[in-house]
Write an enzyme that holds these catalytic residues in place. Structure first.
Site, PDB file in Angstrom:
ATOM      1  N   LEU A 141       0.844  -1.196   0.000  1.00  0.00           N
ATOM      2  CA  LEU A 141       0.000   0.000   0.000  1.00  0.00           C
ATOM      3  C   LEU A 141       0.880   1.248   0.000  1.00  0.00           C
ATOM      4  CD1 LEU A 141      -2.658  -1.100   2.652  1.00  0.00           C
ATOM      5  CD2 LEU A 141      -2.562  -1.621   0.200  1.00  0.00           C
ATOM      6  N   ARG A 149       0.902  13.545   7.591  1.00  0.00           N
ATOM      7  CA  ARG A 149       1.682  13.889   8.792  1.00  0.00           C
ATOM      8  C   ARG A 149       3.141  14.199   8.477  1.00  0.00           C
ATOM      9  NH1 ARG A 149      -0.635   8.585  11.690  1.00  0.00           N
ATOM     10  NH2 ARG A 149      -0.912   8.072   9.478  1.00  0.00           N
ATOM     11  N   GLN A 199      -5.428   3.659  -6.762  1.00  0.00           N
ATOM     12  CA  GLN A 199      -6.513   4.020  -5.836  1.00  0.00           C
ATOM     13  C   GLN A 199      -6.855   5.489  -6.094  1.00  0.00           C
ATOM     14  OE1 GLN A 199      -5.494   4.394  -1.683  1.00  0.00           O
ATOM     15  NE2 GLN A 199      -7.587   3.995  -1.001  1.00  0.00           N
ATOM     16  N   GLY A 211      -8.730   5.124   2.614  1.00  0.00           N
ATOM     17  CA  GLY A 211      -8.339   4.175   3.651  1.00  0.00           C
ATOM     18  C   GLY A 211      -7.684   2.924   3.100  1.00  0.00           C
ATOM     19  N   TYR A 215      41.765  24.479 -13.571  1.00  0.00           N
ATOM     20  CA  TYR A 215      40.421  24.099 -14.007  1.00  0.00           C
ATOM     21  C   TYR A 215      40.528  23.331 -15.314  1.00  0.00           C
ATOM     22  CZ  TYR A 215      35.845  24.044 -16.052  1.00  0.00           C
ATOM     23  OH  TYR A 215      34.686  23.603 -16.630  1.00  0.00           O
ATOM     24  N   TYR A 240      34.503  27.738 -22.341  1.00  0.00           N
ATOM     25  CA  TYR A 240      33.182  28.338 -22.522  1.00  0.00           C
ATOM     26  C   TYR A 240      33.324  29.695 -23.185  1.00  0.00           C
ATOM     27  CZ  TYR A 240      28.442  29.798 -21.103  1.00  0.00           C
ATOM     28  OH  TYR A 240      27.134  30.220 -21.087  1.00  0.00           O
ATOM     29  N   SER A 289      53.447  26.252 -15.937  1.00  0.00           N
ATOM     30  CA  SER A 289      52.516  26.893 -15.010  1.00  0.00           C
ATOM     31  C   SER A 289      51.830  28.091 -15.651  1.00  0.00           C
ATOM     32  CB  SER A 289      53.267  27.366 -13.772  1.00  0.00           C
ATOM     33  OG  SER A 289      53.726  26.245 -13.059  1.00  0.00           O
ATOM     34  N   ALA A 304      55.672  28.188 -19.665  1.00  0.00           N
ATOM     35  CA  ALA A 304      54.866  28.826 -18.614  1.00  0.00           C
ATOM     36  C   ALA A 304      54.312  30.159 -19.094  1.00  0.00           C
ATOM     37  CB  ALA A 304      55.727  29.017 -17.365  1.00  0.00           C
ATOM     38  N   ARG A 359      54.144  34.705 -24.885  1.00  0.00           N
ATOM     39  CA  ARG A 359      54.172  35.685 -23.802  1.00  0.00           C
ATOM     40  C   ARG A 359      54.959  36.888 -24.292  1.00  0.00           C
ATOM     41  NH1 ARG A 359      59.052  32.652 -20.760  1.00  0.00           N
ATOM     42  NH2 ARG A 359      57.774  30.916 -20.107  1.00  0.00           N
TER      43      ARG A 359
END
Ligand code: UD1
Ligand code: MG
Length: 468
Positions: free
Chosen positions: A10, A17, A84, A89, A375, A396, A414, A432, A449
């Site tokens: 059931l 409650r 049901q 009941g 990341y 993204y 790095s 780096a 760089r």
């Protein structure tokens, strides 16, 4: 010889409650819907008893959610649902089952179970069945138990032959003092159900059709008193849910310890019921394991790790305060401390993901090292490549996500960024501080760089001293 049973669970009630909108049967308990526990007990009983069995779950309040539950159940073919329409009941719920699944009338026995009792097991079903069979005249048995706090349960009032069940709302002050109560698990001869079910009325304080009326003092029915209330603890409120949730998790930890898992403090771990942990693993205090998480053998998990629906293979180390969700960590890899593996991440064997590294939907092969502050999103990195501190995949563009591919045995210095979509080949070297915007072929060196300018003795022009 009779040998078939319809097991009716059931689960149509709203669970007023509980004060939540979710159907009570789907309330999560130690990581699984309440209904799963009772269904599992029924499936185990069906498998291990001598009876041919079928399960019918009666759904009602927010039935679409229960139907979804059914669709995703691994053993859905063994389970039927009945609807049901109004929750009038428990007797009305059983009627609904026979209405939608009329072949349940053909089963010799009907076992009725409630969805809100997750500590039940096949053992209790078997005991009830044995009792029913032991006396051929009996038409039904109900599981009962003694409790110091009978509030909320139906009270068992014995008669000369059988017994009746008085619901809390209908009980007099004197009857409320009865401490033997109804568990709401019944094993019945289906002929008895057929004879009585339609005669049950709703003339009681709740105005509901009570299934408990299948038992009367002049019926050949028997209350089987179980020595412990534990298997029958019913959940009607969030407080009861929290209580049973805690019991299930404590039992889980105890079981894992028996299987050779070391918890440095067994009281300080949160572990849901479907989680698996292999022998020889050591779990430090404060860890959380959720869902379908599977931890292999000899894994060390340091304090405060959160691991959800993830897989960690043998010999891996998950260092303190790491967060894993739908991730796979292959054997002997090290994660953390303070690393985050997001859904779709696969970390290869012997790889190393260090502190403050976030990895999302990426596949890192064997021996890859991403040791600090990086990341990695939507990327693939080949074997043994080393990713320096502060590397970022710029995956993204504000609208779409793009892929980064790095080959094997490459070295990324790095503070580099890779602007995706981009490919860096095998055996490549990125200096780096480089922002990679064009793909780098196998074996190439890439640097991007600005030129350094050094002016001898010019520092004093720039060094400022405070005036006194
Ligand atoms: C019920 C028993 C009570 C017993 C207690 C044990 C009745 C009348 N009372 O009370 O004697 O001591 O369980 O835990 O049976 N349900 C439906 N349709 C409905 C109403 C309920 O499917 O119209 C389902 C609920 O989803 C639940 C189960 O039946 O799984 C029991 O209902 P609940 O309201 O929890 O009954 P209790 O008050 O706990
Ligand atoms: Mg209940």
């Amino acid at each position: 010889m009779s040998n078939s049973v319809g097991i009716v669970i059931l689960a149509a009630g709203k669970g007023t409650r509980m004060k939540t909108d979710q159907p009570k049967a789907l309330a999560p308990c130690a990581g699984k819907p309440l209904l799963d526990y009772v269904v599992q007990a029924a499936l185990n009983f069906a498998k291990n008893s001598s009876l041919k069995a079928e399960i019918g779950v009666v759904v009602g309040h927010r039935k679409e959610l229960l139907e979804q539950w059914h669709t995703h159940h691994s053993e859905k073919s063994a389970i039927k649902t009945a609807w049901q329409r109004e929750q009038n009941g428990t007797a009305d719920a059983l009627k609904a089952c026979f209405k939608d699944l009329p072949h349940f009338w053909n089963y010799d026995y009907t076992l009725v179970a409630c969805a809100d009792t997750p500590l039940i097991s096949e053992k209790e079903f078997q005991i009830l069945f044995n009792e029913l069979q032991s006396q051929p005249d009996l038409v039904g048995v109900a599981a009962t138990f003694e409790t110091a706090k009978p509030t909320g349960y139906g009270r068992i009032q014995k008669g000369k032959q059988g017994f009746r069940i008085i619901e809390e709302k209908d009980a007099s002050e004197e009857e409320k003092k009865i401490t033997e109560v109804n568990s709401a698990f019944y094993f019945l001869k289906t002929t008895h159900v057929k004879a009585i079910l339609n005669q049950i009325d709703n003339k009681n304080k709740s105005g509901e059709f009570y299934l408990t009326d299948l038992f009367q003092q002049d019926f050949a029915v028997k209350a089987i008193k179980f020595p412990s209330e534990k298997p029958f603890l019913g959940i009607n409120t969030l407080e009861q849910l929290a209580n049973v949730d805690k019991i299930i998790r404590a039992e889980k930890v105890r079981q894992l310890m028996l299987e050779g898992v070391r918890f440095l403090d067994p009281s300080l771990v949160y572990i849901e019921s479907d989680v698996l942990i292999g022998l020889g693993s050591i779990i430090y205090p404060g860890c959380t394991f959720l869902g379908k998480t599977k931890i292999g053998n000899n894994v060390t998990i340091e304090s405060n790790c959160f691991i959800k629906n993830s897989q960690v293979e043998d010999g891996a180390d998950i260092l303190a305060s790491s967060y894993l969700e739908e991730a796979v960590v292959h054997s002997e890899a090290t994660i953390g401390p303070m690393a985050r593996l997001r859904p779709g991440t696969v970390i290869g064997a012997e790889a190393k993901i260090g502190n403050f590294v976030e990895v999302k939907k990426s596949k890192l092969a064997r021996g890859v090292k991403v040791s600090h502050l990086s990341y990695i999103g939507d990327a693939e990195i080949g074997e043994n490549s080393n990713i320096g501190c502060g590397f970022i995949t710029c995956n993204y563009d504000g609208a779409n996500k793009h892929q980064t591919k790095i080959g094997s045995n490459s070295f990324i210095g790095s503070d580099c960024q890779a602007v995706a979509p981009i490919e860096i080949g095998n055996d490549a070297f990125v200096a780096a501080g480089t922002t990679i915007t064009k793909s780098v072929p196998d074996g190439a060196f890439a640097i991007a760089r600005s030129q350094q300018v050094t002016k001898e003795g010019a520092a004093k022009k720039f060094i400022k001293t405070k005036k006194k």
